[in-house]
Design an enzyme around this catalytic site. Structure first.
Site, short mmCIF file in Angstrom:
data_model
loop_
_atom_site.label_atom_id
_atom_site.label_comp_id
_atom_site.label_asym_id
_atom_site.label_seq_id
_atom_site.Cartn_x
_atom_site.Cartn_y
_atom_site.Cartn_z
N GLN A 1 0.84 -1.19 0.00
CA GLN A 1 0.00 0.00 0.00
C GLN A 1 0.88 1.24 0.00
OE1 GLN A 1 -3.33 -0.70 3.15
NE2 GLN A 1 -1.60 -1.99 3.70
N CYS B 1 -3.74 17.19 -19.22
CA CYS B 1 -3.20 16.65 -20.48
C CYS B 1 -2.57 15.26 -20.32
CB CYS B 1 -2.17 17.61 -21.09
SG CYS B 1 -0.57 17.61 -20.24
N CYS C 1 1.16 21.90 -20.52
CA CYS C 1 -0.05 22.60 -20.97
C CYS C 1 -0.41 23.77 -20.06
CB CYS C 1 -1.22 21.61 -21.05
SG CYS C 1 -1.91 21.18 -19.43
N SER D 1 -2.36 -1.43 9.35
CA SER D 1 -3.47 -1.45 10.31
C SER D 1 -4.63 -2.30 9.79
CB SER D 1 -3.96 -0.03 10.59
OG SER D 1 -4.49 0.54 9.40
N GLU E 1 0.86 -2.85 16.42
CA GLU E 1 -0.37 -2.85 17.22
C GLU E 1 -1.31 -3.95 16.73
OE1 GLU E 1 -1.75 1.53 17.87
OE2 GLU E 1 -0.45 1.50 16.12
N HIS F 1 -1.41 1.55 -4.27
CA HIS F 1 -1.78 2.97 -4.14
C HIS F 1 -0.88 3.88 -4.97
CE1 HIS F 1 -3.95 1.95 -0.11
NE2 HIS F 1 -4.67 1.70 -1.16
P1 NAD Z 1 -1.55 2.63 8.62
O1 NAD Z 1 -0.88 3.90 8.99
O2 NAD Z 1 -3.03 2.57 8.64
O3 NAD Z 1 -1.02 1.48 9.60
C1 NAD Z 1 0.34 1.29 9.87
C2 NAD Z 1 0.48 0.23 10.95
O4 NAD Z 1 1.87 0.01 11.13
C3 NAD Z 1 -0.09 0.63 12.31
O5 NAD Z 1 -1.00 -0.36 12.75
C4 NAD Z 1 1.15 0.70 13.22
O6 NAD Z 1 0.89 0.17 14.51
C5 NAD Z 1 2.13 -0.19 12.50
N1 NAD Z 1 3.54 0.16 12.73
C6 NAD Z 1 4.10 1.36 13.03
N2 NAD Z 1 5.43 1.25 13.13
C7 NAD Z 1 5.75 -0.04 12.91
C8 NAD Z 1 6.96 -0.78 12.87
N3 NAD Z 1 8.15 -0.19 13.09
N4 NAD Z 1 6.90 -2.12 12.62
C9 NAD Z 1 5.70 -2.73 12.40
N5 NAD Z 1 4.52 -2.08 12.43
C10 NAD Z 1 4.54 -0.75 12.66
O7 NAD Z 1 -1.00 2.24 7.22
P2 NAD Z 1 -1.54 1.24 6.11
O8 NAD Z 1 -2.16 0.06 6.71
O9 NAD Z 1 -0.46 1.15 5.11
O10 NAD Z 1 -2.73 1.98 5.39
C11 NAD Z 1 -2.88 3.25 5.14
C12 NAD Z 1 -2.40 4.00 3.95
O11 NAD Z 1 -1.21 4.66 4.22
C13 NAD Z 1 -2.20 3.42 2.67
O12 NAD Z 1 -3.18 4.02 1.89
C14 NAD Z 1 -0.83 3.89 2.16
O13 NAD Z 1 -0.94 4.24 0.81
C15 NAD Z 1 -0.56 5.04 2.99
N6 NAD Z 1 0.75 5.48 3.44
C16 NAD Z 1 1.92 5.12 2.82
C17 NAD Z 1 3.15 5.53 3.34
C18 NAD Z 1 4.41 5.12 2.65
O14 NAD Z 1 4.45 5.03 1.42
N7 NAD Z 1 5.46 4.82 3.42
C19 NAD Z 1 3.21 6.32 4.49
C20 NAD Z 1 2.00 6.68 5.11
C21 NAD Z 1 0.79 6.23 4.58
ZN ZN Z 2 -0.74 19.33 -18.65
#
Ligand code: NAD
Ligand code: ZN
Length: 253
Positions: free
Chosen positions: A103, A132, A156, A196, A222, A121
């Protein structure tokens, strides 16, 4: 290390060692140890910002400057993969992981060396013009943005340059979603890391895999709504846990 964690690590290794079609399903938590904040839960960005203000397609269309100002201030551009990303590369190279379905938009799986990465994502490294359809590297647009915010399209002159990430209110890229669904239906194990599991349709991928008989191994800081149906659940830091799982797999093969 407590006995419970020690046992769970052994169980995770035993699950992955014979796996033939395992996939990893990763979320923002895997990149936290690379300095990129996650969204939900303890210390997450959404405890400080309203996602519907900074990451929704409708708000973006109304006021792209708000998005770009937020992005300039909060996006990390120099992040490096951490041991959790690298452990997934090891698993793939050992033949124990078919693909990473992520994600995340940060590109750190590819930077670490994972060969098969499906981005549900999109990617934050590109920018597309909604007028464009021209695409640009993010670094070029960030540079323009620092001169004038919001940046306008170099082709554009349009006012709606959007990073190639999926914002709230947008559909997931069809091809990536279909590929992820196929992999999920064929998977014998899904290794879920740092998610999460609250964001749909993405979280539908491990659910689909479970419905088709896959066993789930969850590594997350968590509890998640999927903990009850998982074969192994390890609560802790991905960058510490995954390398240890790989070490145990290697030790016994
Ligand atoms: P989320 O933020 O909903 O959940 C992240 C989970 O990771 C939490 O439950 C947290 O407890 C856990 N966590 C935090 N630190 C950790 C660690 N060191 N080790 C293991 N677990 C840990 O994120 P999600 O489930 O990816 O969903 C949400 C959205 O966040 C997606 O749409 C994604 O596109 C986007 N997103 C991406 C990035 C990125 O590209 N790095 C950053 C932020 C959000
Ligand atoms: Zn353009």
């Amino acid at each position: 290390m407590t006995t419970a964690i020690d046992n769970a690590l052994d169980k995770a290794a035993a699950l992955l060692r014979p796996a033939r079609s395992a996939i990893a399903f990763t979320g923002a938590g895997i990149s936290v140890e690379s300095g990129i904040p996650h969204f939900r839960g303890d210390g997450g960005l959404w405890t400080r910002f309203d996602p519907y203000k900074v990451a929704h397609i409708e708000t973006f269309r109304k006021d792209p400057a708000q998005y770009w100002t937020y992005s300039l201030e909060h996006r990390r551009t120099n992040a490096e993969p951490n041991p959790a990303h690298r452990a997934l590369v090891d698993l793939e190279q050992r033949g124990q992981l078919r693909a990473v379905v992520t994600q995340n938009t940060d590109g750190l799986h590819q930077k670490a060396g994972s060969g098969q990465v499906i981005e549900l994502h999109g990617s934050s490294h590109g920018v597309v013009c909604l007028d464009c359809d021209a695409q640009f590297p993010r670094a070029d647009i960030d540079r323009l943005n620092r001169e004038h915010c919001p940046p306008s399209c170099p082709s554009c002159d349009g006012q709606f340059l959007k990073p190639t990430v999926v914002l709230f209110g947008e559909a997931l890229p069809e091809r990536a979603l279909r590929q992820a669904q196929m992999l999920a239906m064929a998977a014998d194990v899904v290794l879920i890391v740092g998610s999460s599991l609250q964001v749909y349709p993405a979280a539908g991928i491990p659910r689909l895999a479970r419905q088709h008989g896959a066993e789930l191994c969850i590594v997350n800081a968590e509890p998640t709504p999927f903990d009850d149906v998982a074969t192994v659940v390890i609560h802790g830091k991905a960058g510490e846990i995954l390398p240890e799982v790989v070490r145990r797999i290697a030790q016994e093969s």
